[in-house]
Design a protein around this motif. Structure first.
Motif, PDB file in Angstrom:
ATOM      1  N   ARG A  67       7.654  -8.653  19.054  1.00 36.11           N
ATOM      2  CA  ARG A  67       8.780  -9.468  19.509  1.00 36.11           C
ATOM      3  C   ARG A  67       9.110  -9.288  20.993  1.00 36.11           C
ATOM      4  N   LEU A  68       8.241  -8.633  21.736  1.00 38.03           N
ATOM      5  CA  LEU A  68       8.451  -8.521  23.172  1.00 38.03           C
ATOM      6  C   LEU A  68       8.135  -9.826  23.889  1.00 38.03           C
ATOM      7  N   LEU A  69       7.272 -10.643  23.297  1.00 34.90           N
ATOM      8  CA  LEU A  69       6.887 -11.912  23.894  1.00 34.90           C
ATOM      9  C   LEU A  69       7.142 -13.019  22.873  1.00 34.90           C
ATOM     10  N   GLU A  70       7.950 -13.993  23.259  1.00 39.36           N
ATOM     11  CA  GLU A  70       8.261 -15.102  22.357  1.00 39.36           C
ATOM     12  C   GLU A  70       7.173 -16.172  22.455  1.00 39.36           C
ATOM     13  N   PRO A  71       6.591 -16.558  21.342  1.00 44.79           N
ATOM     14  CA  PRO A  71       5.550 -17.588  21.383  1.00 44.79           C
ATOM     15  C   PRO A  71       6.115 -18.924  21.855  1.00 44.79           C
ATOM     16  N   SER A  72       5.302 -19.673  22.581  1.00 44.84           N
ATOM     17  CA  SER A  72       5.701 -21.029  22.936  1.00 44.84           C
ATOM     18  C   SER A  72       5.467 -21.975  21.775  1.00 44.84           C
ATOM     19  N   HIS A  73       4.659 -21.550  20.838  1.00 41.93           N
ATOM     20  CA  HIS A  73       4.436 -22.305  19.602  1.00 41.93           C
ATOM     21  C   HIS A  73       4.033 -21.315  18.516  1.00 41.93           C
ATOM     22  N   GLY A  74       4.365 -21.630  17.269  1.00 37.80           N
ATOM     23  CA  GLY A  74       4.060 -20.735  16.169  1.00 37.80           C
ATOM     24  C   GLY A  74       5.103 -19.639  16.030  1.00 37.80           C
ATOM     25  N   HIS A  75       4.862 -18.700  15.112  1.00 38.78           N
ATOM     26  CA  HIS A  75       5.836 -17.641  14.884  1.00 38.78           C
ATOM     27  C   HIS A  75       5.183 -16.424  14.249  1.00 38.78           C
ATOM     28  N   VAL A  76       5.858 -15.294  14.387  1.00 37.00           N
ATOM     29  CA  VAL A  76       5.452 -14.038  13.764  1.00 37.00           C
ATOM     30  C   VAL A  76       6.417 -13.739  12.635  1.00 37.00           C
ATOM     31  N   THR A  77       5.889 -13.324  11.485  1.00 33.93           N
ATOM     32  CA  THR A  77       6.748 -12.967  10.356  1.00 33.93           C
ATOM     33  C   THR A  77       6.600 -11.491  10.030  1.00 33.93           C
ATOM     34  N   LEU A  78       7.709 -10.881   9.680  1.00 38.08           N
ATOM     35  CA  LEU A  78       7.765  -9.490   9.225  1.00 38.08           C
ATOM     36  C   LEU A  78       8.467  -9.482   7.881  1.00 38.08           C
ATOM     37  N   ASP A  79       7.748  -9.065   6.860  1.00 35.53           N
ATOM     38  CA  ASP A  79       8.276  -9.081   5.493  1.00 35.53           C
ATOM     39  C   ASP A  79       8.767 -10.472   5.107  1.00 35.53           C
ATOM     40  N   GLY A  80       8.024 -11.501   5.548  1.00 34.87           N
ATOM     41  CA  GLY A  80       8.314 -12.865   5.150  1.00 34.87           C
ATOM     42  C   GLY A  80       9.370 -13.577   5.971  1.00 34.87           C
ATOM     43  N   THR A  81       9.988 -12.889   6.931  1.00 36.34           N
ATOM     44  CA  THR A  81      11.036 -13.479   7.767  1.00 36.34           C
ATOM     45  C   THR A  81      10.543 -13.590   9.197  1.00 36.34           C
ATOM     46  N   THR A  82      10.825 -14.719   9.855  1.00 36.81           N
ATOM     47  CA  THR A  82      10.466 -14.871  11.261  1.00 36.81           C
ATOM     48  C   THR A  82      11.098 -13.741  12.061  1.00 36.81           C
ATOM     49  N   ILE A  83      10.275 -13.007  12.798  1.00 37.86           N
ATOM     50  CA  ILE A  83      10.745 -11.775  13.430  1.00 37.86           C
ATOM     51  C   ILE A  83      11.853 -12.029  14.441  1.00 37.86           C
ATOM     52  N   GLY A  84      11.840 -13.195  15.074  1.00 36.99           N
ATOM     53  CA  GLY A  84      12.869 -13.512  16.050  1.00 36.99           C
ATOM     54  C   GLY A  84      14.243 -13.712  15.454  1.00 36.99           C
ATOM     55  N   LYS A  85      14.312 -13.894  14.136  1.00 37.14           N
ATOM     56  CA  LYS A  85      15.591 -14.088  13.465  1.00 37.14           C
ATOM     57  C   LYS A  85      16.198 -12.781  12.959  1.00 37.14           C
ATOM     58  N   LEU A  86      15.439 -11.699  13.062  1.00 37.16           N
ATOM     59  CA  LEU A  86      15.928 -10.402  12.589  1.00 37.16           C
ATOM     60  C   LEU A  86      16.686  -9.696  13.706  1.00 37.16           C
ATOM     61  N   PRO A  87      17.753  -8.944  13.382  1.00 38.92           N
ATOM     62  CA  PRO A  87      18.445  -8.139  14.399  1.00 38.92           C
ATOM     63  C   PRO A  87      17.495  -7.127  15.028  1.00 38.92           C
ATOM     64  N   ALA A  88      17.699  -6.849  16.307  1.00 35.91           N
ATOM     65  CA  ALA A  88      16.799  -5.954  17.037  1.00 35.91           C
ATOM     66  C   ALA A  88      16.696  -4.579  16.380  1.00 35.91           C
TER      67      ALA A  88
END
Length: 272
Positions: free
Chosen positions: A53-74
């Motif tokens: 989560r140090l770099l935000e994708p311009s397209h697509g997403h990363v998931t952690l335990d099924g949740t988009t990592i950018g939506k999780l609290p730091a």
């Protein structure tokens, strides 16, 4: 793509206007020691930054335990993922012990301050990395290898199920490289998922249970080292002629570079 707690889906990764990776997807096998290899500027560290989560994708997403990592609290991400970046910078005037203690920050809250559990985690991390005798030293006064081991101790103190390590053997001599990879390998055997960027292909083959080979921002090969490391793969990824033999200690693939082939004579150096 196999299922894993940490996944990247159709990532486009850019620095300003420069595209590094396009439509990149990967799933990190749970419980694996995954090593990412590839030539310089192939996108290895960029992928690791996106996974952490140090770099935000311009397209697509990363998931952690099924949740988009950018939506999780730091702090929630930091309790699940530990990251050792390629060029970590310590605050001025901080001691080694205080830096390692910062690994416990994700576990702190208004209601939960420093505890015996935190103290034990820091002590264990410093003993494991051979830095227990450096606790009172300023990080700025340590050698490059000592600093690297202190940073790894901080990540270990974070006590996450997944560790992301960008070139963890940087600044270490060969003996400490093996020692550090043995430590990380032991953590993997204890159940932690490891994702590491390594430059030494033979180290990668010896320690990895899962190998990802990248070139020009894309994944060229992926799988167990014994299944994907061939002379042709090394030629395709690194442009290197090599012979693949069995490591006499582990039986894993060992890359033996062929001597440089050139159609021209080397330049003659002027006499001193």
């Amino acid at each position: 793509m196999t299922s894993g707690r940490l996944q990247a889906h159709n990532l486009s990764l850019r620095y300003q206007e420069r595209t590094i990776c396009e439509d990149l997807s990967v799933s990190i096998p749970d419980g694996s020691f995954t090593v990412v290899i590839g030539p310089n500027a192939s996108g290895k560290s960029t992928l690791l930054k996106a996974l952490s989560r140090l770099l935000e994708p311009s397209h697509g997403h990363v998931t952690l335990d099924g949740t988009t990592i950018g939506k999780l609290p730091a702090k929630e991400v930091a309790r699940r993922l530990g990251l050792l970046p390629q060029s970590a910078i310590a605050p001025e005037g901080i001691t080694a012990a205080d830096l390692v203690a910062r690994g416990r920050y994700p576990h702190q809250s208004f209601l939960r301050q420093w505890s015996n559990e935190d103290e034990q985690a820091v002590t264990a991390a410093m003993v494991t990395t051979g830095t227990a005798d450096l606790g009172d030293r300023l990080v700025s006064e340590l050698s490059g290898g000592q600093r690297q081991r202190v940073w790894i101790a901080m990540v270990l103190a974070q006590d996450t199920p997944t560790l992301l390590l960008d070139e963890p053997t940087t600044f270490l001599d060969i003996a400490h490289q093996i020692e550090m990879l043995d430590i990380v390998g032991d953590l993997n055997h204890q159940g932690r998922t490891i994702v590491a960027v390594l430059h030494d292909i033979n180290h990668a083959c010896r320690y990895a249970t899962h190998l990802i080979a990248m070139k020009d921002g894309r994944i060229v090969a992926e799988g167990k080292p014994a299944d994907i490391v061939t002379a042709q793969m090394i030629q395709d990824v690194f442009g290197l002629h090599a012979v693949i033999i069995d490591d006499p200690i582990t039986g894993t693939p060992m890359i033996v570079p062929d001597k440089r082939k050139s159609s021209t004579k080397p330049a003659t150096l002027p006499a001193a």
